[in-house]
Enzyme design. Sequence first.
Site, PDB file in Angstrom:
ATOM      1  N   ASN A 158     -11.948 -21.533  -0.453  1.00  0.00           N
ATOM      2  CA  ASN A 158     -11.155 -20.582  -1.475  1.00  0.00           C
ATOM      3  C   ASN A 158     -10.806 -19.177  -1.283  1.00  0.00           C
ATOM      4  OD1 ASN A 158     -13.887 -20.343  -2.091  1.00  0.00           O
ATOM      5  ND2 ASN A 158     -13.359 -20.200  -4.298  1.00  0.00           N
ATOM      6  N   GLU A 256     -24.726 -20.051  -2.464  1.00  0.00           N
ATOM      7  CA  GLU A 256     -23.913 -19.652  -3.625  1.00  0.00           C
ATOM      8  C   GLU A 256     -22.876 -20.678  -4.159  1.00  0.00           C
ATOM      9  OE1 GLU A 256     -24.366 -15.346  -3.976  1.00  0.00           O
ATOM     10  OE2 GLU A 256     -23.499 -16.858  -4.823  1.00  0.00           O
ATOM     11  N   CYS A 290     -14.986 -19.496  -8.112  1.00  0.00           N
ATOM     12  CA  CYS A 290     -16.279 -20.166  -8.431  1.00  0.00           C
ATOM     13  C   CYS A 290     -16.571 -19.441  -9.559  1.00  0.00           C
ATOM     14  CB  CYS A 290     -17.380 -19.697  -7.370  1.00  0.00           C
ATOM     15  SG  CYS A 290     -17.457 -17.916  -7.089  1.00  0.00           S
ATOM     16  N   GLU A 464     -25.496 -11.759  -2.941  1.00  0.00           N
ATOM     17  CA  GLU A 464     -24.488 -11.268  -1.980  1.00  0.00           C
ATOM     18  C   GLU A 464     -23.951 -10.054  -2.231  1.00  0.00           C
ATOM     19  OE1 GLU A 464     -21.907 -14.571  -0.604  1.00  0.00           O
ATOM     20  OE2 GLU A 464     -23.659 -15.005   0.874  1.00  0.00           O
TER      21      GLU A 464
HETATM   22  N1  LIG Z   1     -21.045 -19.122  -5.600  1.00  0.00           N
HETATM   23  C1  LIG Z   1     -20.022 -18.749  -4.765  1.00  0.00           C
HETATM   24  O1  LIG Z   1     -20.023 -17.452  -4.347  1.00  0.00           O
HETATM   25  C2  LIG Z   1     -18.921 -19.548  -4.455  1.00  0.00           C
HETATM   26  C3  LIG Z   1     -17.786 -19.067  -3.922  1.00  0.00           C
HETATM   27  C4  LIG Z   1     -16.795 -20.068  -3.417  1.00  0.00           C
HETATM   28  C5  LIG Z   1     -16.702 -21.401  -3.649  1.00  0.00           C
HETATM   29  N2  LIG Z   1     -18.063 -21.773  -4.264  1.00  0.00           N
HETATM   30  C6  LIG Z   1     -17.973 -23.371  -4.988  1.00  0.00           C
HETATM   31  O2  LIG Z   1     -17.480 -23.713  -3.661  1.00  0.00           O
HETATM   32  C7  LIG Z   1     -16.845 -25.111  -4.031  1.00  0.00           C
HETATM   33  C8  LIG Z   1     -15.495 -25.408  -3.421  1.00  0.00           C
HETATM   34  O3  LIG Z   1     -15.362 -25.105  -2.198  1.00  0.00           O
HETATM   35  P1  LIG Z   1     -15.390 -26.160  -1.311  1.00  0.00           P
HETATM   36  O4  LIG Z   1     -14.484 -27.320  -1.736  1.00  0.00           O
HETATM   37  O5  LIG Z   1     -14.928 -25.702   0.272  1.00  0.00           O
HETATM   38  O6  LIG Z   1     -16.924 -26.583  -1.188  1.00  0.00           O
HETATM   39  P2  LIG Z   1     -17.650 -27.733  -0.377  1.00  0.00           P
HETATM   40  O7  LIG Z   1     -19.155 -27.678  -0.456  1.00  0.00           O
HETATM   41  O8  LIG Z   1     -16.912 -29.131  -0.417  1.00  0.00           O
HETATM   42  O9  LIG Z   1     -17.454 -27.205   1.245  1.00  0.00           O
HETATM   43  C9  LIG Z   1     -17.955 -25.758   1.649  1.00  0.00           C
HETATM   44  C10 LIG Z   1     -18.222 -25.898   3.181  1.00  0.00           C
HETATM   45  O10 LIG Z   1     -19.250 -26.932   3.418  1.00  0.00           O
HETATM   46  C11 LIG Z   1     -18.735 -27.683   4.557  1.00  0.00           C
HETATM   47  N3  LIG Z   1     -19.542 -29.007   4.243  1.00  0.00           N
HETATM   48  C12 LIG Z   1     -19.190 -30.060   3.599  1.00  0.00           C
HETATM   49  N4  LIG Z   1     -20.025 -31.003   3.699  1.00  0.00           N
HETATM   50  C13 LIG Z   1     -20.697 -30.624   4.580  1.00  0.00           C
HETATM   51  C14 LIG Z   1     -21.990 -31.008   5.124  1.00  0.00           C
HETATM   52  N5  LIG Z   1     -22.511 -32.353   5.186  1.00  0.00           N
HETATM   53  N6  LIG Z   1     -22.814 -30.312   5.997  1.00  0.00           N
HETATM   54  C15 LIG Z   1     -22.271 -29.232   6.440  1.00  0.00           C
HETATM   55  N7  LIG Z   1     -21.443 -28.791   5.832  1.00  0.00           N
HETATM   56  C16 LIG Z   1     -20.483 -29.370   4.878  1.00  0.00           C
HETATM   57  C17 LIG Z   1     -17.294 -27.720   4.142  1.00  0.00           C
HETATM   58  O11 LIG Z   1     -16.742 -28.154   5.466  1.00  0.00           O
HETATM   59  C18 LIG Z   1     -16.928 -26.161   3.834  1.00  0.00           C
HETATM   60  O12 LIG Z   1     -17.120 -25.480   5.111  1.00  0.00           O
HETATM   61  C19 LIG Z   1     -16.798 -24.904  -5.688  1.00  0.00           C
HETATM   62  O13 LIG Z   1     -17.964 -25.779  -6.362  1.00  0.00           O
HETATM   63  C20 LIG Z   1     -17.113 -23.638  -5.896  1.00  0.00           C
HETATM   64  O14 LIG Z   1     -17.722 -23.126  -7.189  1.00  0.00           O
HETATM   65  C21 LIG Z   1     -18.971 -21.002  -4.803  1.00  0.00           C
HETATM   66  O1  LIG Z   2     -15.002 -18.087  -5.559  1.00  0.00           O
HETATM   67  C1  LIG Z   2     -15.846 -17.415  -5.177  1.00  0.00           C
HETATM   68  C2  LIG Z   2     -15.692 -16.043  -4.793  1.00  0.00           C
HETATM   69  O2  LIG Z   2     -16.905 -15.405  -4.729  1.00  0.00           O
HETATM   70  C3  LIG Z   2     -14.898 -15.705  -5.759  1.00  0.00           C
HETATM   71  S1  LIG Z   2     -14.845 -13.590  -6.082  1.00  0.00           S
HETATM   72  O3  LIG Z   2     -13.857 -13.164  -5.302  1.00  0.00           O
HETATM   73  O4  LIG Z   2     -15.919 -13.107  -5.129  1.00  0.00           O
HETATM   74  O5  LIG Z   2     -15.022 -13.110  -7.327  1.00  0.00           O
END
Ligand SMILES: NC(=O)c1ccc[n+]([C@@H]2O[C@H](COP(=O)([O-])OP(=O)(O)OC[C@H]3O[C@@H](n4cnc5c(N)ncnc54)[C@H](O)[C@@H]3O)[C@@H](O)[C@H]2O)c1
Ligand SMILES: O=C[C@H](O)CS(=O)(=O)O
Length: 484
Positions: A158, A256, A290, A464
């Site tokens: 994202n 995160e 997120c 972070e």
């Molecule tokens: N807290 C934050 O800063 C933050 C920021 C962005 C997104 N997010 C969260 O991420 C989610 C959406 O992103 P997404 O769909 O890419 O998440 P996801 O967990 O499906 O994937 C994230 C990463 O993990 C990898 N991955 C998936 N399965 C794996 C495995 N078994 N082993 C190793 N790597 C694996 C994916 O290829 C990708 O690179 C939402 O829940 C969002 O809230 C959190």
């Molecule tokens: O989705 C997660 C990112 O951390 C959003 S932000 O741009 O850092 O607020």
Amino acid sequence: MLNLKDPSLLKQQAYVNGLWCDADNGETIPVTNPATGALLGTVPNMGAEEARRAINGANAAFKAWRGLLAKERSAILKKWFELMLANSDDLAAIMTAEQGKSLTEAKGEITYAASFLEWFAEEGKRIYGETIPTPAHGRRLMVTKDPIGVCAAITPWNFPSAMITRKAGPALAAGCPMVLKPAAQTPFSALALAELAHRAGVPSGIFSVVTGKASAIGGEMTANPIVRKLTFTGSTQIGQLLMRQSADTVKKLSLELGGNAPFIVFDDADLDAAVEGAMASKFRNSGQTCVCANRLYVQDKVYDAFVEKLRVAVQKLHVGDGSIAGVNQGPLIDQNAVAKVEEHIADAVAKGAKVELGGKRHALGHTFFEPTILSGVTQAMNVAREETFGPLAPVFRFHSDDEVIAMANDTEFGLASYFYSRDIGRIYKVAEQLEYGMVGINTGLISNEVAPFGGVKQSGLGREGSRYGMDDYLTVKYWCVSGI
Ligand SMILES: NC(=O)c1ccc[n+]([C@@H]2O[C@H](COP(=O)([O-])OP(=O)(O)OC[C@H]3O[C@@H](n4cnc5c(N)ncnc54)[C@H](O)[C@@H]3O)[C@@H](O)[C@H]2O)c1
Ligand SMILES: O=C[C@H](O)CS(=O)(=O)O
């Protein structure tokens, strides 16, 4: 294909130990444009062996990199920062094509992503230790901080650029090498960053990008004892898996993870400001962040006025291909994301909610979805417990401060939270009682490079950005010198 000023930034090979390369078995995975379904290109479908090669290369390069002066590493990070800004149009075009967000948002992300390199280029020069007043004659005590070692990073789709530099910035500034696995949906942004890192003078092995089989690459990253630190941004579910997989080699973890942000509007709020903040928080990246407002709680006295003002604002959103000028709502990343939004709407309506606006797939097809407002939403609905990750604004009604604080905290997540009030006593009381890592007060946008970004409970571990972000890439060494 993309019309780039510098076409060499679009890389269809992985970057391992300073070399562009294919998967050992020649396999590739497609990368498509979510707005059109068109094939943008392919990247190598690598696995454990290639990941191991990158980790070994990182380990081989570690001693020389940590041996540089902090200011020497800083100069390289600053060059990388400058190259990101100089190539921001191309980096944004690549991001919009593979992720879908509008060009305006993509350019904003590039600036945001680059800011982490600039920030940590400076922070790396301020990794101070300390001396400790000795408890015994003839002894001197002190503390130094050392780079933790080879770091592995796994990032989401994202924010295809910022989630990488928010990790690579502090890691490299601290003296650590990093091996990155980007999301399969958005590898080109990561590979363009690798090209610019190479041009900036980041030595071979210090920043590698391995694309391909997530579980195989992640399995190597978590099992390999050379990797001393794993930093992950993504869903809580995968974060939990990686945490379990890292236990056998006791890795330092930064996680995160998912969110479920409450956005509270009290009856003393500036309603126009609250709507502006709700729009910024809820619909940024089409709701795929997120820290998006996932639940909007509005106090009963201003509930109807807020819903009407929100409707007017949401009606002005422009859904379309993010590369088209004026579009501010791009497609969702895939059909699963669309299905999640549909499920949350169907569940809420079945339990009594009302669709005030939108509510269905957009006429443009593909993964476009109508920006949607639900009213009459309650805690009994799935949208109250699960992260929607789409353009859905569910509006809950509440009566008292204690009631809404209890509802806001009734979740296993604890990343971002927001509220609008102009009463200073209420502001302190509510901010202190919200169980979240971050609280936005009279604003819907809280993210920047100088503040500690992260969550509590099942939203993650560590921070972070900010001066705190460096700690995750350091170890503390205690020196006890006797015989003085
Ligand atoms: N807290 C934050 O800063 C933050 C920021 C962005 C997104 N997010 C969260 O991420 C989610 C959406 O992103 P997404 O769909 O890419 O998440 P996801 O967990 O499906 O994937 C994230 C990463 O993990 C990898 N991955 C998936 N399965 C794996 C495995 N078994 N082993 C190793 N790597 C694996 C994916 O290829 C990708 O690179 C939402 O829940 C969002 O809230 C959190
Ligand atoms: O989705 C997660 C990112 O951390 C959003 S932000 O741009 O850092 O607020």
